[in-house]
Design a protein around this motif. Structure first.
Motif, PDB file in Angstrom:
ATOM      1  N   TYR A  17      58.137  29.743  49.948  1.00  0.00           N
ATOM      2  CA  TYR A  17      57.336  29.691  51.163  1.00  0.00           C
ATOM      3  C   TYR A  17      56.360  28.505  51.130  1.00  0.00           C
ATOM      4  O   TYR A  17      56.248  27.754  52.090  1.00  0.00           O
ATOM      5  N   GLN A  77      63.519  34.399  47.747  1.00  0.00           N
ATOM      6  CA  GLN A  77      63.411  34.212  49.197  1.00  0.00           C
ATOM      7  C   GLN A  77      64.618  33.476  49.769  1.00  0.00           C
ATOM      8  O   GLN A  77      65.048  33.734  50.893  1.00  0.00           O
ATOM      9  N   VAL A  84      59.082  36.360  57.941  1.00  0.00           N
ATOM     10  CA  VAL A  84      58.728  35.296  57.000  1.00  0.00           C
ATOM     11  C   VAL A  84      57.546  34.507  57.554  1.00  0.00           C
ATOM     12  O   VAL A  84      57.303  34.503  58.767  1.00  0.00           O
TER      13      VAL A  84
END
Length: 295
Positions: free
Chosen positions: A101, A227, A243
């Motif tokens: 992320y 992820q 997300v």
């Protein structure tokens, strides 16, 4: 082992080729300089200077020794400069752990910050899952970790660096893929894919709490550790995922990202051990404070 000071004396003499002028440059008396050179020759084990000519000449050994002595002093000066820069946090290495992320939000910016302000700091980046990052920080395997706020542990300090909303990731073939904005209730009957609670505890908790606050328990059909794996599975039209909005920059084929009404916000933070003594960490944290929390 040779003392460094006689090397400086010899270099000065070799450059001016005159005992009197070299002594003046070095603020020594000529007899004192002669004694230092003689002691140096004794330590080296051979004559370095021809003294039986009208003009001072270096012997072949002296010429060789002069070149090497210059290199030694230059290396010493570089070592001294590097030691000072390292102590000041201007040189050295900084190891940063991060998740997928943050790779699409703050990491590129931090690489630019380091390269611009501290080009002599070598930045080492290590991608990991959220659950592993606190252990790596506390064990000294990384100096700094970028993670979802709330994932740190005792002995760690944190600094919030980004707040962003969650959005919906779904396949382009999903029935709701053409909607401009979604309500979380629209996904009540959709199977979710999430990172396992142990792999991304804080983010998973935010998603679960958000769905429950809107009157339903999300149907978690798949749990993954990475992820990247989660997003790959979203390519299947039957799965959805929540997300951070910055993940939209990934632009994966077959996936669309949709804004979410009343979307929950997540904080991204940098975390470090209270016991970390790397001066480069202090330098980087000062940059981040100026960037994210200016007075």
């Amino acid at each position: 082992m040779l003392d460094i000071k006689p090397l400086r004396y010899f270099i000065a003499l070799a450059e001016v080729k005159n005992f009197h002028r070299a002594a003046e440059r070095l603020h020594l008396s000529q007899p004192s300089l002669s004694r230092h050179i003689a002691a140096l020759e004794k330590a080296v084990g051979t004559l370095l200077v021809e003294r039986n000519t009208r003009q001072l000449m270096l012997t072949p050994a002296g010429e060789s020794f002069y070149r090497d002595a210059r290199k030694i002093l230059e290396s010493l000066q570089q070592a001294q400069s590097l030691a000072r820069e390292t102590a000041l946090g201007k040189s050295g290495s900084l190891r940063v752990g991060f998740t997928m992320y943050s790779a699409h939000s703050v990491i590129p910016e931090y690489v630019r910050l380091i390269r611009h302000h501290y080009p002599n700091i070598a930045l080492e980046l290590e991608e990991a899952v959220t659950e592993d990052l606190p252990d790596k920080v506390l064990a000294g395997e990384v100096d700094l970790a970028v993670l979802v706020e709330g994932s740190s542990r005792v002995g760690m300090q944190t600094l919030t660096v980004l707040t962003e909303p969650l959005c919906v990731a779904m396949s382009r073939t999903h029935p709701k893929a053409k909607s401009r904005k979604l309500q979380i209730e629209d996904l009540r009957n959709d199977p979710f894919v999430m990172t396992a609670a142990s792999a991304g505890s804080r983010l998973t908790a935010v998603i679960m709490d958000y769905c429950r606050a809107h009157g339903f328990e999300p149907m978690v059909s798949l749990q993954v550790r990475l992820q990247h794996t989660m997003l790959s599975l979203v390519n299947d039209a039957s799965y959805v995922a929540l997300v951070p909005a910055s993940v939209q920059q990934l632009k994966m084929d077959g996936i669309v990202f949709k804004p979410l009404a009343d979307a929950p916000q997540v904080n991204l933070a940098v975390a470090w051990s209270s016991d970390n003594r790397n001066p480069c960490l202090d330098s980087f944290l000062k940059l981040l404070i100026q960037r994210h929390h200016p007075e």
